[in-house]
Design a protein around this motif. Structure first.
Motif, PDB file in Angstrom:
ATOM      1  N   GLY A 114       0.872  -1.140   0.076  1.00  0.00           N
ATOM      2  CA  GLY A 114       0.130  -0.137  -0.090  1.00  0.00           C
ATOM      3  C   GLY A 114       0.898   1.166   0.117  1.00  0.00           C
ATOM      4  O   GLY A 114       0.738   2.249  -0.953  1.00  0.00           O
ATOM      5  N   LYS A 115       1.937   1.423   0.750  1.00  0.00           N
ATOM      6  CA  LYS A 115       2.741   2.431   1.096  1.00  0.00           C
ATOM      7  C   LYS A 115       4.426   1.760   0.974  1.00  0.00           C
ATOM      8  O   LYS A 115       4.477   1.046   1.769  1.00  0.00           O
ATOM      9  N   LEU A 116       5.000   2.058   0.138  1.00  0.00           N
ATOM     10  CA  LEU A 116       6.395   1.456   0.046  1.00  0.00           C
ATOM     11  C   LEU A 116       7.372   2.149   1.048  1.00  0.00           C
ATOM     12  O   LEU A 116       7.507   3.378   1.343  1.00  0.00           O
ATOM     13  N   ASP A 117       7.708   1.237   1.921  1.00  0.00           N
ATOM     14  CA  ASP A 117       8.767   1.409   3.005  1.00  0.00           C
ATOM     15  C   ASP A 117      10.094   0.708   2.300  1.00  0.00           C
ATOM     16  O   ASP A 117      10.431  -0.343   2.436  1.00  0.00           O
ATOM     17  N   VAL A 118      11.050   1.759   1.859  1.00  0.00           N
ATOM     18  CA  VAL A 118      12.078   1.380   1.331  1.00  0.00           C
ATOM     19  C   VAL A 118      13.080   0.427   2.154  1.00  0.00           C
ATOM     20  O   VAL A 118      13.483  -0.468   1.669  1.00  0.00           O
ATOM     21  N   PRO A 119      13.255   0.733   3.571  1.00  0.00           N
ATOM     22  CA  PRO A 119      14.205  -0.330   4.230  1.00  0.00           C
ATOM     23  C   PRO A 119      13.866  -1.564   4.276  1.00  0.00           C
ATOM     24  O   PRO A 119      14.091  -2.591   3.963  1.00  0.00           O
ATOM     25  N   SER A 120      12.448  -1.718   4.623  1.00  0.00           N
ATOM     26  CA  SER A 120      11.811  -3.242   4.639  1.00  0.00           C
ATOM     27  C   SER A 120      11.756  -3.879   3.317  1.00  0.00           C
ATOM     28  O   SER A 120      12.264  -4.943   3.070  1.00  0.00           O
ATOM     29  N   ALA A 121      11.386  -3.184   2.184  1.00  0.00           N
ATOM     30  CA  ALA A 121      11.281  -3.755   1.038  1.00  0.00           C
ATOM     31  C   ALA A 121      12.920  -4.058   0.370  1.00  0.00           C
ATOM     32  O   ALA A 121      12.865  -5.038  -0.252  1.00  0.00           O
ATOM     33  N   THR A 122      13.721  -3.318   0.839  1.00  0.00           N
ATOM     34  CA  THR A 122      15.103  -3.603   0.486  1.00  0.00           C
ATOM     35  C   THR A 122      15.518  -4.902   1.263  1.00  0.00           C
ATOM     36  O   THR A 122      16.184  -5.774   0.721  1.00  0.00           O
ATOM     37  N   ASP A 123      14.947  -5.143   2.432  1.00  0.00           N
ATOM     38  CA  ASP A 123      15.456  -6.386   3.235  1.00  0.00           C
ATOM     39  C   ASP A 123      14.642  -7.425   2.630  1.00  0.00           C
ATOM     40  O   ASP A 123      15.289  -8.682   2.420  1.00  0.00           O
ATOM     41  N   VAL A 124      13.667  -7.560   2.044  1.00  0.00           N
ATOM     42  CA  VAL A 124      12.842  -8.381   1.318  1.00  0.00           C
ATOM     43  C   VAL A 124      13.628  -8.855   0.251  1.00  0.00           C
ATOM     44  O   VAL A 124      13.942 -10.094  -0.212  1.00  0.00           O
ATOM     45  N   ILE A 125      14.043  -7.924  -0.769  1.00  0.00           N
ATOM     46  CA  ILE A 125      14.773  -7.926  -1.915  1.00  0.00           C
ATOM     47  C   ILE A 125      15.935  -8.546  -1.835  1.00  0.00           C
ATOM     48  O   ILE A 125      16.546  -9.361  -2.703  1.00  0.00           O
TER      49      ILE A 125
END
Length: 347
Positions: A114-125
């Motif tokens: 819904g809203k991009l959180d860059v730190p958590s998304a970076t951890d995922v990727i």
């Protein structure tokens, strides 16, 4: 041209942060770069990713698979742990295409929030990239979708897509499996990524302290252990020994997955005392009051992959897999099916 109310709106006002998306792409490029392999012609950043099938194949057959992480993500959100679910995402697809004899070549991901959180998304990727390294495949593309109001704050969904190749003459389809063949079980790293709706229900009922010690680690660590990726040891085994069948133990557990590679006239008979069910599964069974039959059709119960070989090759297969770091059990054998009995029997 202005709106009737003289309000000037932007994409950001609607909840989509283009700059955050650009920042994520830049953050993940170094991790994707580490997964590059022969055959990649164009990867992250283009409209499409290009991959050239090498000349080592005479009659290459492409094998594809797609999957997600399922409701294990809900536990990840609860624990605020985003660094291993990417490994789960890769594992579910590459292990699936592996069982047909395919070498995973490349992987693409879809990350929606819904809203991009860059730190958590970076951890995922970063986790996705690490999974690709473990599988020997390239992370060459993906999609990040920021969709306001589609997902609760702090939550996201994942989908993964793997493509591999196998020589046409070397496809593993179970057709060579015969009575007397041996079923080997490779240990799982935990629950992997199936059955988490039941896991979460058990947690809800039992209300354990997820930070409490559980056999030398926090219970949360045991529950979130990423799915084991079996690609490299099994590709090496296929080059050395005739593998007649491979089964990734996912949704449906042992009893519903093994029949997927058996001819209608065959049954796999598994010995429940041939391996020890890991403590986490015993904990889940005890605290959930889960029947044995339900355990066997929901969870992997400690066996994440089965390998079916001839009796003559069993000892060599066990030795090679153990030398590659796998924990291997001789868990059963194949026999003629009697009437309309089940095609997997745990006794």
């Amino acid at each position: 041209m202005t709106s009737p109310s003289n309000v000037s709106l932007s994409y950001s006002d609607a909840g989509v942060d283009i700059d955050a998306g650009d920042a994520l792409v830049e953050a993940i490029k170094p991790y994707a770069k580490r997964t590059m392999r022969e055959g990649v012609l164009a990867g992250i950043g283009g409209f499409g990713a290009l991959f050239e099938i090498g000349k080592k194949y005479r009659e290459p057959v492409l094998v594809s698979g797609t999957d997600g992480v399922g409701t294990k993500l809900k536990l990840a959100f609860q624990l605020k742990r985003h660094d291993t679910v990417g490994i789960d995402l890769v594992a579910m697809s590459v292990n699936d295409i592996l069982v047909q004899g395919a070498e995973p070549l490349f992987f693409l991901d879809y990350f929606a929030c819904g809203k991009l959180d860059v730190p958590s998304a970076t951890d995922v990727i970063k986790g996705i990239a690490h999974g690709c390294e473990l599988a020997g495949c390239a992370l060459i593309g993906g999609e990040t979708a920021e969709m306001p109001s589609m997902y609760p704050d702090g939550e996201y969904d994942l989908a993964g897509f793997a493509v591999g190749a196998v020589e046409k003459s070397e496809i593993i389809d179970g057709s060579k499996i015969a009575p007397g063949d041996v079923v080997l079980g490779l240990a799982s790293s935990g629950v992997h990524s199936n059955g988490y709706s039941l896991v979460r229900k058990i947690i809800e009922v039992a209300r354990p302290d997820l930070n409490a010690d559980f056999h030398g680690q926090p219970l949360a660590d045991a529950l979130m252990a990423p799915t084991r990726i079996y690609v490299k040891p099994l590709l090496a085994l296929m080059k050395a020994i005739e593998v007649r069948g491979l089964v990734h133990i996912t949704g449906g557990g042992l009893v519903e997955n093994i029949p997927r590679v058996l001819q209608p006239n065959l049954t796999a008979v598994l010995k429940r005392d041939a391996w020890t069910m890991p403590p986490l599964f015993s904990w889940l069974q005890q605290h959930g009051g889960v029947a044995d039959a339900e355990m066997h059709r929901v969870f992997n119960c400690g066996i994440g992959m089965t390998v079916i070989v001839s009796p003559a090759n069993a000892d060599a297969a066990i030795a090679q897999l153990r030398a590659a770091g796998e924990t291997v059990f001789r868990i059963g054998e194949i026999r003629e099916r009697q009437g309309d009995e089940a095609q997997t029997i745990v006794e």
